[in-house]
Design a protein around this motif. Sequence first.
Motif, PDB file in Angstrom:
ATOM      1  N   HIS A 143       0.448  -1.589   0.064  1.00  0.00           N
ATOM      2  CA  HIS A 143      -0.215   0.159   0.394  1.00  0.00           C
ATOM      3  C   HIS A 143       1.041   1.137   0.231  1.00  0.00           C
ATOM      4  O   HIS A 143       0.617   2.178  -0.390  1.00  0.00           O
ATOM      5  CB  HIS A 143      -1.158  -0.094   1.811  1.00  0.00           C
ATOM      6  CG  HIS A 143      -0.677  -0.043   2.395  1.00  0.00           C
ATOM      7  ND1 HIS A 143       0.481  -0.662   3.178  1.00  0.00           N
ATOM      8  CD2 HIS A 143       0.375   1.243   3.421  1.00  0.00           C
ATOM      9  CE1 HIS A 143       0.278  -0.402   4.284  1.00  0.00           C
ATOM     10  NE2 HIS A 143       0.317   0.936   3.852  1.00  0.00           N
ATOM     11  N   LEU A 398      -6.376  -1.010  -0.764  1.00  0.00           N
ATOM     12  CA  LEU A 398      -5.464  -0.763  -1.330  1.00  0.00           C
ATOM     13  C   LEU A 398      -5.226  -1.759  -1.940  1.00  0.00           C
ATOM     14  O   LEU A 398      -4.487  -2.017  -3.394  1.00  0.00           O
ATOM     15  CB  LEU A 398      -4.757   0.495  -0.872  1.00  0.00           C
ATOM     16  CG  LEU A 398      -5.059   1.879  -0.257  1.00  0.00           C
ATOM     17  CD1 LEU A 398      -3.792   2.281   0.363  1.00  0.00           C
ATOM     18  CD2 LEU A 398      -5.915   2.637  -1.280  1.00  0.00           C
ATOM     19  N   GLN A 402      -6.697  -4.116  -5.283  1.00  0.00           N
ATOM     20  CA  GLN A 402      -5.660  -3.314  -7.082  1.00  0.00           C
ATOM     21  C   GLN A 402      -5.966  -4.212  -8.258  1.00  0.00           C
ATOM     22  O   GLN A 402      -5.321  -5.377  -7.944  1.00  0.00           O
ATOM     23  CB  GLN A 402      -4.207  -3.187  -6.483  1.00  0.00           C
ATOM     24  CG  GLN A 402      -3.164  -4.163  -6.092  1.00  0.00           C
ATOM     25  CD  GLN A 402      -2.018  -3.857  -5.545  1.00  0.00           C
ATOM     26  OE1 GLN A 402      -1.472  -3.419  -6.831  1.00  0.00           O
ATOM     27  NE2 GLN A 402      -1.335  -4.637  -4.316  1.00  0.00           N
ATOM     28  N   ILE A 407      -7.083   1.455  -8.434  1.00  0.00           N
ATOM     29  CA  ILE A 407      -7.843   0.191  -7.887  1.00  0.00           C
ATOM     30  C   ILE A 407      -9.485   0.641  -7.297  1.00  0.00           C
ATOM     31  O   ILE A 407      -9.440   1.426  -8.089  1.00  0.00           O
ATOM     32  CB  ILE A 407      -7.096   0.951  -6.066  1.00  0.00           C
ATOM     33  CG1 ILE A 407      -5.305   0.967  -6.450  1.00  0.00           C
ATOM     34  CG2 ILE A 407      -7.689   0.489  -5.140  1.00  0.00           C
ATOM     35  CD1 ILE A 407      -4.867   2.039  -4.909  1.00  0.00           C
TER      36      ILE A 407
END
Length: 423
Positions: A143, A398, A402, A407
């Motif tokens: 992240h 996140l 993704q 995202i």
Amino acid sequence: MLQLQAIREHKEVIAQALTKRNIDASTLLEEVLQLDETRRSKQTQLDSTLAESNTLSKEIGMLFKNGKAAEANVLKTKTATLKEATKNLQEDLNSATASLQVLLYQIPNVPHPSVPAGNSEEDNEEVFNEGEIPKLNAKALPHWELAKKYDIIDFELGVKIAGAGFPVYKGKGARLQRALIAYFLDKNTAAGYTEIQVPHLVNEASGYGTGQLPDKEGQMYHITADDLYLIPTAEVPVTNIFRDTILNAKDFPICYTGYTPCFRREAGSYGAHVRGLNRLHQFDKVEIVRVEHPDNSYKALDGMVDHIKDILRDLKLPFRILRLCGGDLGFTAALTFDFEVYSTAQERWLEISSVSNFETYQANRLKLRFKDEKGKRQLAHTLNGSSLALPRVLAGILENYQTEDGIEIPEVLIPYTGFDRID
């Protein structure tokens, strides 16, 4: 704080139960009982001395009234001696009471019988696991790299402004953060929790009331000029609403939820495992707090666990629930369940919620009581849970949501964000 009567009546049972925390409390419990005996003895002596002094004062008054001044003056000399003895006894009593309180603050809560033995987080017991771990592409990022790639969280700017552990959320990152807070609060209020806004600073009495002081004093930010503490969680101000309060049985259950920033020094936290959002000095959290009748508190705890399950199912994040072992159990908790989400990019579990029952431990510190159906005063039970802590939830979203070109946003959050992807 454990009740003195319970220690008097069940010292050996309590000592045995505390071995689950890997501590031998026998000596400390015996010191408590000895000091309590001293305190009670001083109180008895003080009461007796005051009673004798009051009796003599009445006799002196009668003697003067009847013209027996010489006899009255003899007794006045004795009352002067009693007055000095009273002063000394009161000082001894105050000292014994204060020392006893210090000892009681050093004893952690007794673990619930279901708490497993163990030394550390590695000995925690997994009791539930749900959700499929997504298969990420070969170019998947953790992240903190996603945050930089899409310019939604700036960790370096936070360092410039305040230091490490104070990130700056930007653009869609800030909007997603706000969306999570609003969603958590809406979910909690729909479940019957009353939303409340509380101070982000508390006094020393509040810290002692919920058990952060003196146990975690070094982990709290202290404003020395005003002797106030930045809150480590909304649990502290929300639960302290009920400090020095007498409720009625009909008042239960009391259910509050609140959003606050949280501040923790996290002294000694270094390394890759605390990188990015994994561990921060300032972070946002939505909390749920309950005050319950002792007969219902474990049913309430189960309900809180189910409620947080529903939130994570809505977010479609893989998660598991751990029952904390004695060695990992918080100082004030009798039983705690930790929720963890799986970080696919980091390939590890991240704690995102703790749900705890403190039984009467906090209530005894807070002097939080209620009148039962017979009018007898009893200590209430307190519970709290993260619903949820944002940093690691955001990290999980996140990383797990993704794709190669952006995202995606969990469907349940789109009405709050106003967008369905970050790219």
